[in-house]
Design a protein around this motif. Structure first.
Motif, PDB file in Angstrom:
ATOM      1  N   ASN A 184     -10.256   3.316 -11.428  1.00 13.25           N
ATOM      2  CA  ASN A 184     -11.039   2.919 -10.210  1.00 13.25           C
ATOM      3  C   ASN A 184     -12.039   4.160  -9.833  1.00 13.25           C
ATOM      4  OD1 ASN A 184      -9.109   0.849  -8.056  1.00 13.25           O
ATOM      5  ND2 ASN A 184      -8.996   0.995 -10.162  1.00 13.25           N
TER       6      ASN A 184
ATOM      7  N   ASP B 239       8.123   8.051   4.287  1.00 12.45           N
ATOM      8  CA  ASP B 239       8.449   8.132   3.112  1.00 12.45           C
ATOM      9  C   ASP B 239       8.949   6.767   2.282  1.00 12.45           C
ATOM     10  OD1 ASP B 239       9.170   8.992   0.417  1.00 12.45           O
ATOM     11  OD2 ASP B 239       9.451  11.161   0.943  1.00 12.45           O
ATOM     12  N   ILE B 240       8.190   6.225   1.340  1.00 14.98           N
ATOM     13  CA  ILE B 240       8.705   5.177   0.791  1.00 14.98           C
ATOM     14  C   ILE B 240      10.271   5.387   0.177  1.00 14.98           C
ATOM     15  CG2 ILE B 240       6.789   3.846   0.198  1.00 14.98           C
ATOM     16  CD1 ILE B 240       7.238   5.102  -2.759  1.00 14.98           C
TER      17      ILE B 240
ATOM     18  N   THR C 117       0.829  12.548   1.962  1.00 11.59           N
ATOM     19  CA  THR C 117       0.911  13.461   0.972  1.00 11.59           C
ATOM     20  C   THR C 117      -0.684  14.219   0.961  1.00 11.59           C
ATOM     21  OG1 THR C 117      -0.028  12.354  -1.082  1.00 11.59           O
ATOM     22  CG2 THR C 117       2.382  12.399  -0.203  1.00 11.59           C
TER      23      THR C 117
ATOM     24  N   GLY D 103      -3.223  11.433   0.959  1.00 12.95           N
ATOM     25  CA  GLY D 103      -3.389  10.550   2.040  1.00 12.95           C
ATOM     26  C   GLY D 103      -4.304  11.397   3.182  1.00 12.95           C
TER      27      GLY D 103
ATOM     28  N   SER E  66      -0.327   9.950  -8.261  1.00 13.30           N
ATOM     29  CA  SER E  66      -1.040   9.279  -9.017  1.00 13.30           C
ATOM     30  C   SER E  66      -2.004  10.118  -9.884  1.00 13.30           C
ATOM     31  CB  SER E  66      -2.290   8.374  -8.167  1.00 13.30           C
ATOM     32  OG  SER E  66      -3.117   9.288  -7.486  1.00 13.30           O
TER      33      SER E  66
ATOM     34  N   LEU F  43       1.159   0.257  -2.992  1.00  9.51           N
ATOM     35  CA  LEU F  43       0.262   1.176  -3.679  1.00  9.51           C
ATOM     36  C   LEU F  43       0.781   2.717  -3.597  1.00  9.51           C
ATOM     37  CD1 LEU F  43      -1.965  -0.820  -1.807  1.00  9.51           C
ATOM     38  CD2 LEU F  43      -3.205   0.238  -3.734  1.00  9.51           C
TER      39      LEU F  43
ATOM     40  N   LYS G 154       5.377   5.229 -13.580  1.00  4.99           N
ATOM     41  CA  LYS G 154       4.633   4.094 -12.904  1.00  4.99           C
ATOM     42  C   LYS G 154       5.585   2.890 -14.160  1.00  4.99           C
ATOM     43  CE  LYS G 154       1.916   3.043 -10.626  1.00  4.99           C
ATOM     44  NZ  LYS G 154       1.897   2.509  -9.119  1.00  4.99           N
TER      45      LYS G 154
ATOM     46  N   GLY H 283      -4.471   6.393   1.183  1.00  2.00           N
ATOM     47  CA  GLY H 283      -4.952   7.001  -0.046  1.00  2.00           C
ATOM     48  C   GLY H 283      -6.326   6.242  -0.575  1.00  2.00           C
ATOM     49  N   PHE H 284      -6.539   6.419  -1.774  1.00  2.01           N
ATOM     50  CA  PHE H 284      -7.980   5.961  -2.062  1.00  2.01           C
ATOM     51  C   PHE H 284      -8.091   4.544  -2.202  1.00  2.01           C
ATOM     52  CE2 PHE H 284     -10.182   5.072  -6.719  1.00  2.01           C
ATOM     53  CZ  PHE H 284     -11.494   5.089  -5.803  1.00  2.01           C
ATOM     54  N   ILE H 285      -7.285   3.943  -3.061  1.00  2.00           N
ATOM     55  CA  ILE H 285      -7.587   2.444  -3.145  1.00  2.00           C
ATOM     56  C   ILE H 285      -6.799   1.734  -1.957  1.00  2.00           C
ATOM     57  CG2 ILE H 285      -6.988   0.566  -4.496  1.00  2.00           C
ATOM     58  CD1 ILE H 285      -6.529   2.530  -6.873  1.00  2.00           C
TER      59      ILE H 285
ATOM     60  N   TYR I 276       3.230  10.884 -15.438  1.00  2.00           N
ATOM     61  CA  TYR I 276       2.648   9.634 -14.438  1.00  2.00           C
ATOM     62  C   TYR I 276       2.948   8.301 -15.068  1.00  2.00           C
ATOM     63  CZ  TYR I 276      -0.781   6.456 -12.522  1.00  2.00           C
ATOM     64  OH  TYR I 276      -1.544   5.702 -11.824  1.00  2.00           O
TER      65      TYR I 276
ATOM     66  N   ASP J  64       2.480   4.992   5.075  1.00  2.00           N
ATOM     67  CA  ASP J  64       2.031   6.118   4.198  1.00  2.00           C
ATOM     68  C   ASP J  64       2.970   7.388   4.507  1.00  2.00           C
ATOM     69  OD1 ASP J  64      -0.566   6.389   2.345  1.00  2.00           O
ATOM     70  OD2 ASP J  64       0.239   8.093   3.026  1.00  2.00           O
ATOM     71  N   LYS J  65       3.282   8.478   3.688  1.00  2.00           N
ATOM     72  CA  LYS J  65       3.859   9.708   3.995  1.00  2.00           C
ATOM     73  C   LYS J  65       2.710  10.822   4.435  1.00  2.00           C
ATOM     74  CE  LYS J  65       6.544  12.952   1.387  1.00  2.00           C
ATOM     75  NZ  LYS J  65       7.023  13.392   0.130  1.00  2.00           N
TER      76      LYS J  65
HETATM   77  P1  NAD Z   1      -3.972   8.207  -4.159  1.00  2.00           P
HETATM   78  O1  NAD Z   1      -3.372   9.365  -4.873  1.00  2.00           O
HETATM   79  O2  NAD Z   1      -5.272   8.451  -3.869  1.00  2.00           O
HETATM   80  O3  NAD Z   1      -3.075   7.500  -2.869  1.00  2.00           O
HETATM   81  C1  NAD Z   1      -1.662   7.584  -2.882  1.00  2.00           C
HETATM   82  C2  NAD Z   1      -1.375   7.343  -1.326  1.00  2.00           C
HETATM   83  O4  NAD Z   1       0.152   7.266  -1.540  1.00  2.00           O
HETATM   84  C3  NAD Z   1      -1.621   8.472  -0.395  1.00  2.00           C
HETATM   85  O5  NAD Z   1      -1.981   8.246   0.742  1.00  2.00           O
HETATM   86  C4  NAD Z   1      -0.150   9.298  -0.326  1.00  2.00           C
HETATM   87  O6  NAD Z   1      -0.185   9.923   0.871  1.00  2.00           O
HETATM   88  C5  NAD Z   1       0.701   7.975  -0.373  1.00  2.00           C
HETATM   89  N1  NAD Z   1       2.010   8.644  -0.855  1.00  2.00           N
HETATM   90  C6  NAD Z   1       2.416   9.373  -1.682  1.00  2.00           C
HETATM   91  N2  NAD Z   1       3.543   9.485  -1.884  1.00  2.00           N
HETATM   92  C7  NAD Z   1       4.261   8.778  -0.971  1.00  2.00           C
HETATM   93  C8  NAD Z   1       5.483   8.508  -0.443  1.00  2.00           C
HETATM   94  N3  NAD Z   1       6.506   8.969  -1.002  1.00  2.00           N
HETATM   95  N4  NAD Z   1       5.665   7.552   0.767  1.00  2.00           N
HETATM   96  C9  NAD Z   1       4.703   7.129   1.275  1.00  2.00           C
HETATM   97  N5  NAD Z   1       3.447   7.366   0.729  1.00  2.00           N
HETATM   98  C10 NAD Z   1       3.139   8.008  -0.135  1.00  2.00           C
HETATM   99  O7  NAD Z   1      -3.637   7.000  -5.192  1.00  2.00           O
HETATM  100  P2  NAD Z   1      -4.738   5.829  -5.619  1.00  2.00           P
HETATM  101  O8  NAD Z   1      -5.781   6.284  -6.595  1.00  2.00           O
HETATM  102  O9  NAD Z   1      -5.125   5.094  -4.329  1.00  2.00           O
HETATM  103  O10 NAD Z   1      -3.972   4.675  -6.405  1.00  2.00           O
HETATM  104  C11 NAD Z   1      -3.021   3.877  -5.716  1.00  2.00           C
HETATM  105  C12 NAD Z   1      -2.227   2.920  -6.402  1.00  2.00           C
HETATM  106  O11 NAD Z   1      -2.914   2.514  -7.514  1.00  2.00           O
HETATM  107  C13 NAD Z   1      -0.947   3.889  -7.244  1.00  2.00           C
HETATM  108  O12 NAD Z   1       0.082   3.200  -7.260  1.00  2.00           O
HETATM  109  C14 NAD Z   1      -1.844   4.059  -8.770  1.00  2.00           C
HETATM  110  O13 NAD Z   1      -0.550   4.155  -9.536  1.00  2.00           O
HETATM  111  C15 NAD Z   1      -2.458   2.715  -8.754  1.00  2.00           C
HETATM  112  N6  NAD Z   1      -3.615   2.700  -9.884  1.00  2.00           N
HETATM  113  C16 NAD Z   1      -4.645   3.859  -9.547  1.00  2.00           C
HETATM  114  C17 NAD Z   1      -5.733   3.499 -10.376  1.00  2.00           C
HETATM  115  C18 NAD Z   1      -6.832   4.710 -10.073  1.00  2.00           C
HETATM  116  O14 NAD Z   1      -7.782   4.671 -11.067  1.00  2.00           O
HETATM  117  N7  NAD Z   1      -6.917   5.467  -9.161  1.00  2.00           N
HETATM  118  C19 NAD Z   1      -5.958   2.871 -11.319  1.00  2.00           C
HETATM  119  C20 NAD Z   1      -4.851   1.828 -11.413  1.00  2.00           C
HETATM  120  C21 NAD Z   1      -3.833   1.913 -10.559  1.00  2.00           C
END
Ligand code: NAD
Ligand code: TYD
Length: 357
Positions: free
Chosen positions: A193, A63-64, A40, A43, A89, A85, A167, A14-16, A163, A37-38
């Motif tokens: 972010n 899948d987690i 989705t 991802g 989201s 992570l 969390k 995913g992103f972060i 959401y 990573d699943k």
């Molecule tokens: P994102 O949606 O870009 O990525 C999520 C990733 O998790 C993807 O690669 C997806 O395939 C994977 N995923 C989803 N469900 C899954 C499952 N059941 N099993 C395995 N993998 C799975 O999210 P993001 O923006 O990178 O956020 C990452 C984390 O940081 C999250 O926990 C989010 O709550 C937290 N966060 C995000 C932000 C933000 O601004 N984006 C800020 C603070 C905290």
């Protein structure tokens, strides 16, 4: 090859997560980094092309929520740390489909915790040298008024969206595993972010893409809501610092003291994007379209990250204008990435890359 440590990073596609995986794979060649990573819709393995052939990197599609699968992987790889992570989201999706958020964010986190507990408690040294690091959000604290107050680590949880409620539930489970079983956990709550590889359903990449294609920019309500923005690589550096030096059972807020009203960000994005595309300044201001507000839209988020700065010496590295310039440039230079993720074609990359491995 013998590794000094073996870590699972969930949500690494995913992103972060992709920034965290890249940082750890490059900075710690003596660690084995398993990206679980699943895949989705959010991802995308193309986010990690530059590290996918490294000897200390492994991708596992899982899948987690698959407790047995995670437990088996932990045993097979002798995993001694988890940086978690993976999550659903996006607030707007959670309003339409709260079940998926409860399933992944709450049940998925519980399943990971239980797998880690079963494996680590089976070892002679038990929790010694182990760490479960859970990445959370400032949104669990609820919403602030426009009064200059900040979320601290003591602010009581008051989530409003499905959401943030999911969390919050996952954060409570992580802390309960420390308090009940003695698992060495740490939780961080970070602000919004921005940066490369963010799925273009979130404000900044969506709007850059729309400006480029001269599509309307749907600003919710009056655009008066405030968010506190942090460059994604600064978050990844904070995660590295806290994973290695944060105190067990502690919570750290992560943020850059960088509050912006949505409408001001939108104007900044138009200004920078137009300039980089060689369009006259302000040419695209008429794309701003005020639309019906998001249900339960939190007015303001703002993070007090002084604890992290004082105790562990972390500082954000970029000014917002500098970070936005880098970010706009990245999306303009990576139109193919944007086209791929918006068309769904990137899902095929996995099939091609991994079907014959
Ligand atoms: P994102 O949606 O870009 O990525 C999520 C990733 O998790 C993807 O690669 C997806 O395939 C994977 N995923 C989803 N469900 C899954 C499952 N059941 N099993 C395995 N993998 C799975 O999210 P993001 O923006 O990178 O956020 C990452 C984390 O940081 C999250 O926990 C989010 O709550 C937290 N966060 C995000 C932000 C933000 O601004 N984006 C800020 C603070 C905290
Ligand atoms: P978003 O990027 O979805 O992050 P979050 O909801 O987790 O803060 O949204 C950031 C802000 O931008 C939020 O106040 C909602 C607003 N927004 C819009 O006005 N229009 C949009 O199309 C989107 C996606 C967000």
């Amino acid at each position: 090859m013998n590794f000094e440590r073996t870590l699972i990073i969930t949500g690494g596609a995913g992103f972060i997560g992709s920034h965290v995986v890249r940082l750890f794979v490059n900075k710690y060649p003596s660690y084995k980094i398993i990206n679980l990573d699943k895949l989705t819709y959010a991802g995308n393995l193309a986010n990690l092309r530059d590290v996918e052939d490294r000897p200390n990197y492994r991708f596992v599609r899982m899948d987690i929520c698959d407790f047995e699968g995670v437990l088996e992987l932990m045993r097979e790889e002798r995993v001694d740390g988890i940086i978690h992570l993976a999550a659903e989201s996006h607030v707007d999706r959670s309003i339409k489909d709260p079940f998926t958020f409860a399933q992944t964010n709450v049940m998925g986190t519980l399943s990971l915790l239980q797998a880690a507990k079963c494996y680590w408690e089976s070892l002679p040294e038990k929790y010694e040298g182990k760490r479960f690091y859970h990445i959370s959000t400032d949104e669990v604290y609820g919403a602030l008024e426009m009064d200059g107050t900040l979320f601290t680590e003591q602010t009581k949880y008051q989530p409003h969206s499905p959401y943030s409620a999911s969390k919050a539930g996952s954060d409570h489970f992580v802390r309960a595993f420390h308090d009940t079983y003695g698992m060495p956990t740490v939780v961080t709550n970070c602000s919004n972010n921005y940066g490369p590889y963010q799925f273009p359903e979130k404000l900044i990449p969506l709007f850059i893409n729309n400006i480029r294609h001269r599509k309307p920019l749907p600003v919710y309500g009056r655009g008066e809501n405030v968010r506190d923005w942090l460059y994604v690589e600064d978050h990844a550096r904070a995660i590295d610092t806290i994973f290695h030096r944060g105190q067990v059972a502690e919570t750290y807020n992560i943020g850059g003291f960088n509050e912006w009203k949505n409408i001001d960000i939108v104007k900044l994005l138009i200004k920078v994007t137009d300039r980089l595309l060689g369009r006259p300044e302000g040419a695209d201001l008429d794309l701003i379209t005020y639309v019906t507000d998001r249900a339960g839209h939190d007015l303001r988020y703002a993070i007090d990250s002084r604890k992290l700065q004082k105790e562990l010496g972390w500082e954000p590295s970029l000014q917002f204008e500098e970070g936005i310039e880098k970010t706009v440039r990245w999306y303009l230079d990576n139109q193919a990435w944007l086209d791929n993720v918006t068309s769904g074609d990137y899902q095929k990359y996995y099939e091609q890359m991994y079907s014959n491995r």
